[in-house]
Design a protein around this motif. Structure first.
Motif, mmCIF file in Angstrom:
data_model
loop_
_atom_site.group_PDB
_atom_site.id
_atom_site.type_symbol
_atom_site.label_atom_id
_atom_site.label_comp_id
_atom_site.label_asym_id
_atom_site.label_seq_id
_atom_site.Cartn_x
_atom_site.Cartn_y
_atom_site.Cartn_z
ATOM 1 N N TYR A 7 0.845 -1.186 0.000
ATOM 2 C CA TYR A 7 0.000 0.000 0.000
ATOM 3 C C TYR A 7 0.883 1.240 0.000
ATOM 4 C CZ TYR A 7 -4.075 -2.733 1.599
ATOM 5 O OH TYR A 7 -5.118 -3.624 1.711
ATOM 6 N N GLN B 184 0.535 5.285 1.456
ATOM 7 C CA GLN B 184 -0.278 6.149 2.303
ATOM 8 C C GLN B 184 0.042 7.603 2.008
ATOM 9 O OE1 GLN B 184 0.442 6.061 6.563
ATOM 10 N NE2 GLN B 184 -1.655 6.683 6.983
ATOM 11 N N GLY C 16 -4.947 12.579 3.031
ATOM 12 C CA GLY C 16 -6.218 12.778 2.341
ATOM 13 C C GLY C 16 -6.677 11.598 1.513
ATOM 14 N N HIS C 17 -5.832 10.584 1.396
ATOM 15 C CA HIS C 17 -6.196 9.398 0.603
ATOM 16 C C HIS C 17 -6.217 8.118 1.405
ATOM 17 C CE1 HIS C 17 -6.106 11.334 -3.371
ATOM 18 N NE2 HIS C 17 -5.124 12.051 -2.898
ATOM 19 N N GLY C 18 -5.795 8.156 2.623
ATOM 20 C CA GLY C 18 -5.721 6.920 3.395
ATOM 21 C C GLY C 18 -4.701 5.977 2.782
ATOM 22 N N LEU C 19 -5.002 4.705 2.793
ATOM 23 C CA LEU C 19 -4.124 3.704 2.179
ATOM 24 C C LEU C 19 -4.750 3.236 0.870
ATOM 25 C CD1 LEU C 19 -3.279 3.508 5.270
ATOM 26 C CD2 LEU C 19 -2.461 1.247 4.653
ATOM 27 N N GLU D 216 -5.338 -0.864 -6.876
ATOM 28 C CA GLU D 216 -5.996 0.375 -7.302
ATOM 29 C C GLU D 216 -5.054 1.364 -7.978
ATOM 30 O OE1 GLU D 216 -7.637 2.228 -3.845
ATOM 31 O OE2 GLU D 216 -8.549 3.891 -4.938
ATOM 32 N N PHE E 227 3.546 0.861 2.892
ATOM 33 C CA PHE E 227 3.318 -0.167 3.898
ATOM 34 C C PHE E 227 3.105 -1.519 3.229
ATOM 35 C CE2 PHE E 227 3.136 2.030 7.848
ATOM 36 C CZ PHE E 227 2.709 3.314 7.552
ATOM 37 N N ASN F 47 -9.187 -12.410 6.312
ATOM 38 C CA ASN F 47 -9.781 -11.095 6.135
ATOM 39 C C ASN F 47 -9.159 -10.012 6.984
ATOM 40 O OD1 ASN F 47 -11.569 -11.638 4.106
ATOM 41 N ND2 ASN F 47 -13.208 -12.267 5.453
ATOM 42 N N GLU F 48 -8.274 -10.377 7.883
ATOM 43 C CA GLU F 48 -7.624 -9.372 8.703
ATOM 44 C C GLU F 48 -6.244 -9.075 8.134
ATOM 45 O OE1 GLU F 48 -9.302 -11.662 12.548
ATOM 46 O OE2 GLU F 48 -7.776 -10.151 12.961
ATOM 47 N N GLN F 49 -5.929 -7.804 8.037
ATOM 48 C CA GLN F 49 -4.615 -7.436 7.522
ATOM 49 C C GLN F 49 -3.781 -6.830 8.643
ATOM 50 O OE1 GLN F 49 -4.651 -5.210 3.867
ATOM 51 N NE2 GLN F 49 -5.918 -6.729 2.827
ATOM 52 N N PHE F 50 -2.501 -7.183 8.622
ATOM 53 C CA PHE F 50 -1.554 -6.698 9.612
ATOM 54 C C PHE F 50 -0.403 -6.042 8.862
ATOM 55 C CE2 PHE F 50 -3.535 -8.602 13.241
ATOM 56 C CZ PHE F 50 -4.268 -9.636 12.692
ATOM 57 N N PHE F 51 0.051 -4.929 9.407
ATOM 58 C CA PHE F 51 0.952 -4.067 8.659
ATOM 59 C C PHE F 51 2.376 -4.062 9.185
ATOM 60 C CE2 PHE F 51 -1.879 -1.923 5.752
ATOM 61 C CZ PHE F 51 -3.112 -2.264 6.266
ATOM 62 N N GLY F 52 3.298 -3.841 8.259
ATOM 63 C CA GLY F 52 4.687 -3.626 8.612
ATOM 64 C C GLY F 52 4.915 -2.200 9.065
ATOM 65 N N PRO F 53 6.160 -1.864 9.408
ATOM 66 C CA PRO F 53 6.461 -0.549 9.986
ATOM 67 C C PRO F 53 6.488 0.589 8.977
ATOM 68 C CG PRO F 53 8.442 -1.861 9.817
ATOM 69 C CD PRO F 53 7.313 -2.762 9.441
ATOM 70 N N PHE G 231 -13.565 -2.875 9.585
ATOM 71 C CA PHE G 231 -12.421 -2.734 10.477
ATOM 72 C C PHE G 231 -12.208 -1.260 10.829
ATOM 73 C CE2 PHE G 231 -10.861 -6.986 9.454
ATOM 74 C CZ PHE G 231 -11.378 -7.198 8.190
ATOM 75 N N TYR H 187 -8.745 0.771 12.149
ATOM 76 C CA TYR H 187 -7.332 0.726 12.468
ATOM 77 C C TYR H 187 -6.927 2.056 13.098
ATOM 78 C CZ TYR H 187 -6.514 -3.431 9.564
ATOM 79 O OH TYR H 187 -6.517 -4.704 9.039
ATOM 80 N N HIS I 271 3.056 2.196 12.530
ATOM 81 C CA HIS I 271 2.248 1.549 11.501
ATOM 82 C C HIS I 271 0.810 1.381 11.984
ATOM 83 C CE1 HIS I 271 3.570 -1.647 14.188
ATOM 84 N NE2 HIS I 271 2.568 -2.385 13.739
ATOM 85 N N PHE J 166 -8.435 4.955 10.897
ATOM 86 C CA PHE J 166 -8.850 4.579 9.552
ATOM 87 C C PHE J 166 -9.932 3.516 9.618
ATOM 88 C CE2 PHE J 166 -5.659 6.742 7.069
ATOM 89 C CZ PHE J 166 -4.591 6.883 7.941
ATOM 90 N N GLY K 96 -10.710 4.238 4.276
ATOM 91 C CA GLY K 96 -11.106 5.625 4.245
ATOM 92 C C GLY K 96 -9.878 6.517 4.289
ATOM 93 N N ALA K 97 -10.094 7.821 4.130
ATOM 94 C CA ALA K 97 -8.992 8.775 4.081
ATOM 95 C C ALA K 97 -8.387 9.034 5.456
ATOM 96 C CB ALA K 97 -9.456 10.083 3.459
#
Lengths: 113, 110
Positions: free
Chosen positions: A35, A37, A40-43, A59, A90, A100-106, B34, B36, B43, B90, B101-102
């Motif tokens: 992703y 980030q 104003g756009h989120g991820l 996307e 990210f 369905n759950e996502q976990f993120f890196g640093p 979700f 977050y 993160h 988020f 979302g943003a």
């Protein structure tokens, strides 16, 4: 902690240079994501992978390519970086119920001058 | 196409105030929902999730969210915020794929 690391954590580069970001996971997760980030756009999803050598576009995939030759590594490449690709990147994995759950890196903060 | 809308860009509250952050989505099928949280320089961390069942879900740190299917909403609430809740929040919706979302920036003044 889903055992995700990203490298480098910070990078400054010049327009037109190639850049590769690495995402490494230690828990054998099948699904991995990149992703970006932006305020104003989120991820927004760039590319994702559902297995070794299996990837698909998200996307905002223009200007990016990915590779996954091993389960644990998912590489994001900017073939010729542009200033519009300045962002925080990210990596994420899917786990949990039905993946369905996502976990993120640093995250990796990339600046393209 | 699937989309997620967070109504508030920046919310400023004093400690002990109640919080409600809005999230609406557009998608005609079954969704997983979700919230977050992203603390400064860190993160994203999962705060809470809804898959099915009781539409009122409780997460970590005293947060909860309510899924109202008829309104396509999944608002986040906390009865009494703390300074340490200062972060960006988020909302994310998984239908065909995951959309975020943003974000809403929350500042809690001590």
């Amino acid at each position: 902690d889903a055992g995700i690391t990203q490298s480098p954590r910070h990078k400054v580069t010049e327009t037109g240079t190639p850049v590769t970001l690495r995402c490494h996971q230690t828990e054998n997760h099948r699904y991995m994501y990149w992703y970006r980030q932006d305020p104003g756009h989120g991820l927004r999803l760039i590319h994702y992978s559902y297995g070794v050598k299996d990837t698909d576009k998200g996307e905002v995939s223009d200007g990016y390519s990915v590779s996954r030759s091993k389960t644990e590594d998912f590489l994001l490449t900017l073939e010729s970086a542009t200033s519009s690709q300045t962002s925080v990147y990210f990596c994420a994995i899917s786990a949990g119920q039905l993946y369905n759950e996502q976990f993120f890196g640093p995250g990796t903060r990339l600046t393209v001058l | 196409a699937q989309s997620v809308s967070q109504h508030n860009h920046h919310v400023i509250l004093s400690e002990a105030a109640s919080l409600e952050l809005g999230c609406n989505y557009s998608y005609g099928g079954t969704v997983n929902l979700f919230w977050y949280v992203q603390y400064p320089g860190q993160h994203l961390q999962l705060l809470l999730k809804y898959f099915s069942g009781d539409p009122l879900v409780k997460g970590i740190k005293g947060f909860e969210a309510e899924f109202i299917k008829s309104k396509f909403s999944f608002n986040l609430r906390k009865p009494s915020v703390q300074w340490s809740d200062t972060a960006e929040y988020f909302c994310a919706v998984k239908g065909n794929d995951m959309r975020f979302g943003a974000g809403t920036r929350l500042t809690v003044k001590p």
